[in-house]
Design an enzyme around this catalytic site. Structure first.
Site, PDB file in Angstrom:
ATOM      1  N   TYR A 104       2.788 -20.558   9.354  1.00 42.31           N
ATOM      2  CA  TYR A 104       2.565 -19.253   8.705  1.00 42.31           C
ATOM      3  C   TYR A 104       1.257 -19.263   7.913  1.00 42.31           C
ATOM      4  O   TYR A 104       0.456 -18.325   7.988  1.00 42.31           O
ATOM      5  CB  TYR A 104       3.766 -18.967   7.799  1.00 42.31           C
ATOM      6  CG  TYR A 104       3.793 -17.592   7.174  1.00 42.31           C
ATOM      7  CD1 TYR A 104       4.194 -16.468   7.908  1.00 42.31           C
ATOM      8  CD2 TYR A 104       3.454 -17.411   5.834  1.00 42.31           C
ATOM      9  CE1 TYR A 104       4.236 -15.208   7.320  1.00 42.31           C
ATOM     10  CE2 TYR A 104       3.503 -16.152   5.245  1.00 42.31           C
ATOM     11  CZ  TYR A 104       3.901 -15.060   5.987  1.00 42.31           C
ATOM     12  OH  TYR A 104       3.954 -13.806   5.401  1.00 42.31           O
TER      13      TYR A 104
ATOM     14  N   LYS B 257      -2.030 -16.843   8.334  1.00 45.74           N
ATOM     15  CA  LYS B 257      -2.452 -15.917   7.278  1.00 45.74           C
ATOM     16  C   LYS B 257      -3.854 -16.246   6.770  1.00 45.74           C
ATOM     17  O   LYS B 257      -4.579 -15.359   6.296  1.00 45.74           O
ATOM     18  CB  LYS B 257      -1.416 -15.881   6.149  1.00 45.74           C
ATOM     19  CG  LYS B 257      -0.053 -15.324   6.594  1.00 45.74           C
ATOM     20  CD  LYS B 257      -0.162 -13.924   7.156  1.00 45.74           C
ATOM     21  CE  LYS B 257       1.176 -13.301   7.517  1.00 45.74           C
ATOM     22  NZ  LYS B 257       1.051 -11.939   8.050  1.00 45.74           N
TER      23      LYS B 257
ATOM     24  N   ASN C 269       0.402  -5.191  10.617  1.00 45.35           N
ATOM     25  CA  ASN C 269       1.398  -5.588   9.622  1.00 45.35           C
ATOM     26  C   ASN C 269       2.505  -6.478  10.187  1.00 45.35           C
ATOM     27  O   ASN C 269       3.152  -7.201   9.431  1.00 45.35           O
ATOM     28  CB  ASN C 269       1.982  -4.303   9.014  1.00 45.35           C
ATOM     29  CG  ASN C 269       3.234  -4.544   8.207  1.00 45.35           C
ATOM     30  OD1 ASN C 269       3.156  -4.946   7.042  1.00 45.35           O
ATOM     31  ND2 ASN C 269       4.397  -4.320   8.805  1.00 45.35           N
TER      32      ASN C 269
HETATM   33  P1  NAD Z   1      10.007  -7.633   7.871  1.00 46.34           P
HETATM   34  O1  NAD Z   1      10.643  -8.754   8.598  1.00 46.34           O
HETATM   35  O2  NAD Z   1      10.845  -6.749   7.014  1.00 46.34           O
HETATM   36  O3  NAD Z   1       9.211  -6.709   8.882  1.00 46.34           O
HETATM   37  C1  NAD Z   1       8.413  -7.220   9.898  1.00 46.34           C
HETATM   38  C2  NAD Z   1       8.480  -6.288  11.081  1.00 46.34           C
HETATM   39  O4  NAD Z   1       7.632  -6.824  12.101  1.00 46.34           O
HETATM   40  C3  NAD Z   1       9.894  -6.189  11.681  1.00 46.34           C
HETATM   41  O5  NAD Z   1      10.254  -4.830  11.835  1.00 46.34           O
HETATM   42  C4  NAD Z   1       9.763  -6.879  13.019  1.00 46.34           C
HETATM   43  O6  NAD Z   1      10.599  -6.329  14.031  1.00 46.34           O
HETATM   44  C5  NAD Z   1       8.298  -6.662  13.340  1.00 46.34           C
HETATM   45  N1  NAD Z   1       7.820  -7.633  14.324  1.00 46.34           N
HETATM   46  C6  NAD Z   1       8.081  -8.966  14.364  1.00 46.34           C
HETATM   47  N2  NAD Z   1       7.514  -9.500  15.457  1.00 46.34           N
HETATM   48  C7  NAD Z   1       6.886  -8.502  16.111  1.00 46.34           C
HETATM   49  C8  NAD Z   1       6.149  -8.431  17.322  1.00 46.34           C
HETATM   50  N3  NAD Z   1       5.961  -9.519  18.085  1.00 46.34           N
HETATM   51  N4  NAD Z   1       5.637  -7.234  17.692  1.00 46.34           N
HETATM   52  C9  NAD Z   1       5.851  -6.125  16.949  1.00 46.34           C
HETATM   53  N5  NAD Z   1       6.562  -6.128  15.809  1.00 46.34           N
HETATM   54  C10 NAD Z   1       7.073  -7.307  15.396  1.00 46.34           C
HETATM   55  O7  NAD Z   1       8.837  -8.319   7.020  1.00 46.34           O
HETATM   56  P2  NAD Z   1       7.892  -7.771   5.844  1.00 46.34           P
HETATM   57  O8  NAD Z   1       8.191  -8.593   4.661  1.00 46.34           O
HETATM   58  O9  NAD Z   1       7.910  -6.310   5.766  1.00 46.34           O
HETATM   59  O10 NAD Z   1       6.492  -8.281   6.412  1.00 46.34           O
HETATM   60  C11 NAD Z   1       5.417  -7.431   6.790  1.00 46.34           C
HETATM   61  C12 NAD Z   1       4.145  -8.239   6.768  1.00 46.34           C
HETATM   62  O11 NAD Z   1       3.896  -8.668   5.425  1.00 46.34           O
HETATM   63  C13 NAD Z   1       4.182  -9.510   7.606  1.00 46.34           C
HETATM   64  O12 NAD Z   1       2.931  -9.709   8.233  1.00 46.34           O
HETATM   65  C14 NAD Z   1       4.437 -10.594   6.592  1.00 46.34           C
HETATM   66  O13 NAD Z   1       3.962 -11.841   7.033  1.00 46.34           O
HETATM   67  C15 NAD Z   1       3.646 -10.060   5.428  1.00 46.34           C
HETATM   68  N6  NAD Z   1       4.017 -10.604   4.130  1.00 46.34           N
HETATM   69  C16 NAD Z   1       5.259 -10.431   3.632  1.00 46.34           C
HETATM   70  C17 NAD Z   1       5.578 -10.977   2.393  1.00 46.34           C
HETATM   71  C18 NAD Z   1       6.943 -10.821   1.764  1.00 46.34           C
HETATM   72  O14 NAD Z   1       7.174 -11.440   0.721  1.00 46.34           O
HETATM   73  N7  NAD Z   1       7.836 -10.041   2.322  1.00 46.34           N
HETATM   74  C19 NAD Z   1       4.604 -11.698   1.682  1.00 46.34           C
HETATM   75  C20 NAD Z   1       3.350 -11.844   2.220  1.00 46.34           C
HETATM   76  C21 NAD Z   1       3.060 -11.291   3.456  1.00 46.34           C
END
Ligand code: NAD
Length: 247
Positions: free
Chosen positions: A153, A157, A88
């Site tokens: 990005y 993905k 994630n």
């Molecule tokens: P977020 O920023 O709230 O959480 C991401 C977490 O990943 C953070 O706690 C961060 O510390 C951790 N992280 C970052 N780099 C890291 C690393 N090198 N090693 C370990 N941990 C690491 O983001 P989110 O929105 O909860 O995103 C979670 C996933 O969902 C991501 O893969 C993101 O790309 C994907 N996503 C999010 C959205 C959205 O709209 N929020 C949409 C599509 C996909």
């Protein structure tokens, strides 16, 4: 108790979608192995554990292959297995193609794409030995449809979808019940999207049939389905959680 005694390793577990999933998995009786960069946020997650599951926290950077090996062997030593891996963790470093630095390209590729490879390569042998497991990769609508300002990005993905389908074929080829699926969230309210300007948020909400952003819990419930035995015949799929944005 849909995950009773299942050992579930979640990366990026301390914030947003990963945090919601960690709390939900614990409610469903899992042993959650919560991995993230920030020990403070991990401590907070542990403190907020609703139970009855366990949340074990590990500071782990998905780009650090040595540390991944160390954590995976500690988990195997302690619990004997890893049933579920949720890849994630993810970051954004947005800019238009012409302005995107090599550093921004490399950073996003290293975490979102290579990080998923690193984690899965370390965990898969244990699932193969057990003859079962569920791997959940976090893609995005952007990986399927593209998005202005997100060359790096979108590449990661989309790459995650390629790896998902490859592993769904490769890891099951000797009859192992190892399922690999991707979840493609739309626009979800987390710290990652907090930095998006209000005007863009409004435009995205307008474009989304459900006319709102998603909540982290709404993605976590799909992770839960894929982690549980309820999805035992689902593999190689990309499941959209986007309020209908892509229809
Ligand atoms: P977020 O920023 O709230 O959480 C991401 C977490 O990943 C953070 O706690 C961060 O510390 C951790 N992280 C970052 N780099 C890291 C690393 N090198 N090693 C370990 N941990 C690491 O983001 P989110 O929105 O909860 O995103 C979670 C996933 O969902 C991501 O893969 C993101 O790309 C994907 N996503 C999010 C959205 C959205 O709209 N929020 C949409 C599509 C996909």
């Amino acid at each position: 108790m849909r995950l009773k005694d299942k050992v579930c390793l979640i990366t990026g577990a301390a914030s947003g979608i990963g945090r919601a999933a960690s709390l939900l998995f614990s409610k469903e009786g899992a042993i959650v192995v919560a991995c993230d960069l920030s020990s403070e946020l991990l401590e907070k997650l542990k403190g907020d554990n609703p139970g009855p599951g366990v949340i074990e926290t590990y500071v782990l950077n998905v780009t650090d292959r040595e540390r991944i090996k160390e954590v995976v062997s500690e988990v195997i030593e302690k619990f004997g297995k890893i049933d579920v891996l949720v890849n994630n963790a993810g970051i954004t470093r947005d800019s238009l193609l012409q302005r995107m630095s090599e550093e921004a390209w490399d950073a996003v590729i290293n975490v979102n794409l290579k990080g998923v490879f690193n984690m899965t390569q370390a965990v898969a042998p244990h699932m193969l030995r057990a003859g079962k497991g569920s791997i959940i990769n976090t893609s995005s609508v952007v990986g399927v449809y593209g998005n202005i300002g997100q060359t790096n990005y979108a590449a990661t993905k989309a790459g995650v979808i390629g790896m998902t389908k490859t592993w769904a074929k490769e890891l099951s080829r000797k009859g192992a019940q190892i399922r690999v699926n991707a979840v493609a969230p739309g626009f979800i309210k987390t710290p990652m999207t907090d930095k998006v300007p209000e005007k863009i948020v409004e435009a995205m909400e307008e474009k989304t049939p459900l006319k709102r952003m998603g909540l982290p819990e709404e993605v976590a419930y799909v992770y839960l389905f894929l982690a549980s035995d309820e999805s035992s015949y689902v593999t190689g799929q990309v499941i959209g959680v986007d309020g209908g944005l892509t229809i």
